[in-house]
Design an enzyme around this catalytic site. Sequence first.
Site, mmCIF file in Angstrom:
data_model
loop_
_atom_site.group_PDB
_atom_site.id
_atom_site.type_symbol
_atom_site.label_atom_id
_atom_site.label_comp_id
_atom_site.label_asym_id
_atom_site.label_seq_id
_atom_site.Cartn_x
_atom_site.Cartn_y
_atom_site.Cartn_z
ATOM 1 N N LYS A 1 0.837 -1.203 0.000
ATOM 2 C CA LYS A 1 0.000 0.000 0.000
ATOM 3 C C LYS A 1 0.868 1.249 0.000
ATOM 4 O O LYS A 1 2.013 1.203 0.463
ATOM 5 C CB LYS A 1 -0.860 0.022 1.275
ATOM 6 N N ARG B 1 -10.223 -11.632 1.957
ATOM 7 C CA ARG B 1 -11.042 -12.732 1.440
ATOM 8 C C ARG B 1 -10.286 -14.059 1.532
ATOM 9 O O ARG B 1 -10.904 -15.119 1.633
ATOM 10 C CB ARG B 1 -11.500 -12.416 0.010
#
Length: 500
Positions: A280, A354
């Site tokens: 990020k 996920r």
Amino acid sequence: MEFKIKSGDLARHKTSCLILGVFEKCKLSASAEVVDKASGGHLSDILQKGDMDGETGRTLLLYGVPGVSCERVLLVGCGKPEEFNRRSYRKALASAMTLLNDTHITAALCTLPELVPPGMDLYRTVRDAVTVCADNVYHYDQTKGEKKPPRSLLKSFDLWVAQEQDTETARQAARHGDAIAWGVTLAKDLSNLPGNICTPSYLAGRALELGRDYPQLKVDILEEKDLETLGMGALLSVSRGSRQPAKLILMEHRGGPEDAKPVVLVGKGLTFDAGGISIKPASDMDEMKFDMCGGASVFGAIRCALELELPLNLVGVVPASENLPDGDANKPGDIVTSMSGRTIEILNTDAEGRLILCDALTYCERFEPAVVLDMATLTGACAVALGKHPCGLFTQNEPLAAELLTAGEAAGDRAWRLPLWDDYQEEIDSNFADMANIGDSRWGGAITAACFLSRYTKKYPWAHLDIAGIAYLSGKKKGATGRPVSLLAEFILKRSGQLQ
Ligand code: BES
Ligand code: MN
Ligand code: ZN
């Protein structure tokens, strides 16, 4: 904090601070009317001077009001009577709390719950009063070196009911509100801790501690070797890039009949998300310590159920891991095998939530759940779509969607439904594995994430809450909100038959 229900002669009531509502154009609430009469029109006289017009959130603290037994009277503006709603009610409560927090007042008696906005009832106004109060006295100092005394000295916040026959309802509301507040506080405390303290092992330790505090809670921690035996290749692939071992935290409250299917709450417990190799950008990356807020909401909801000894079977499942770049971390293009046996091509290592959730969701099958809800700070896209007010709700189960939307509405912790149509499913097809972990375009990222999870939840009724936008605040007010513990509490209160 203590929340007691009081009724009787308001003017004769001894308290440090009596809180009264006033609407615009100096319209007094019923309780303010009573005090005005007892004081020979003192309140009206002061309001005539025009210093306080009843605008929502305005406050005026009065000393030495004649004819009453309380030390102070706090007038709180509630806005225009015809526009009065839950938002203005809560705003009025919050501004009363802001004022109390800046004084030395240790005990207050609040009459605001008598003001019932459209769509609410006394149960709701009392419960809101308790939760708003607790929210506003919350004080984080777990990692402060210089422990300042808490801003608020308030020890008791009593709630007034005019009708004697309403005290039972009000007591139940206060009890529920207090238990919810305990849950919210636990969720905030865990979420606000930094990633170097709140690691997967730390969370596991806190679950064990919860089990010691409430012996009826059964806690089990699955270690990496157990996860390997189970074949949780997706969860393990994320934690491989971290020096902190992953944990699968299991908490079981068997409060219902032995054969009753449990409500299962699954929460993303990503204790720090740097993105992995798909790293990020640096700005605001600290906020990714909040990537375990879903897990924290499971702790909070369970604590609430334990406090209230709710007669239902409730299971909490928190997959906990870090997501960091490392020589052994997942790489874009890597393919891993999930517990379900299906393979996943990891096209972006930052779509890790996920990956840890899919194995936890497969694990849930063994509980033969009545329903599974998962809470996750799953996608920035959900926050972009909905902002910071509702969380995103995804399910193909219509009755469950309605149940959750209603619970959120009732709890003042709202969800907003987004589609989970099969039209989106092909976006996560992969040329090399059974599916990819991201969609083939950046559009609808919250939905493709939910589509991914839906593939692991075919064996039970399931809904997913994407809480990326609501779990914490940024900027000056940076900190966890404790959401969606209130929504979950409402859901389990109803499921356990404690509320209509
Ligand atoms: N934890 C983040 C989602 C997130 C982002 C939560 C911002 C709160 C604020 C999640 O693991 C993530 O990185 N998601 C990616 C998915 C993308 C790579 C498909 C995202 O949202 O950018
Ligand atoms: Mn991520
Ligand atoms: Zn994440």
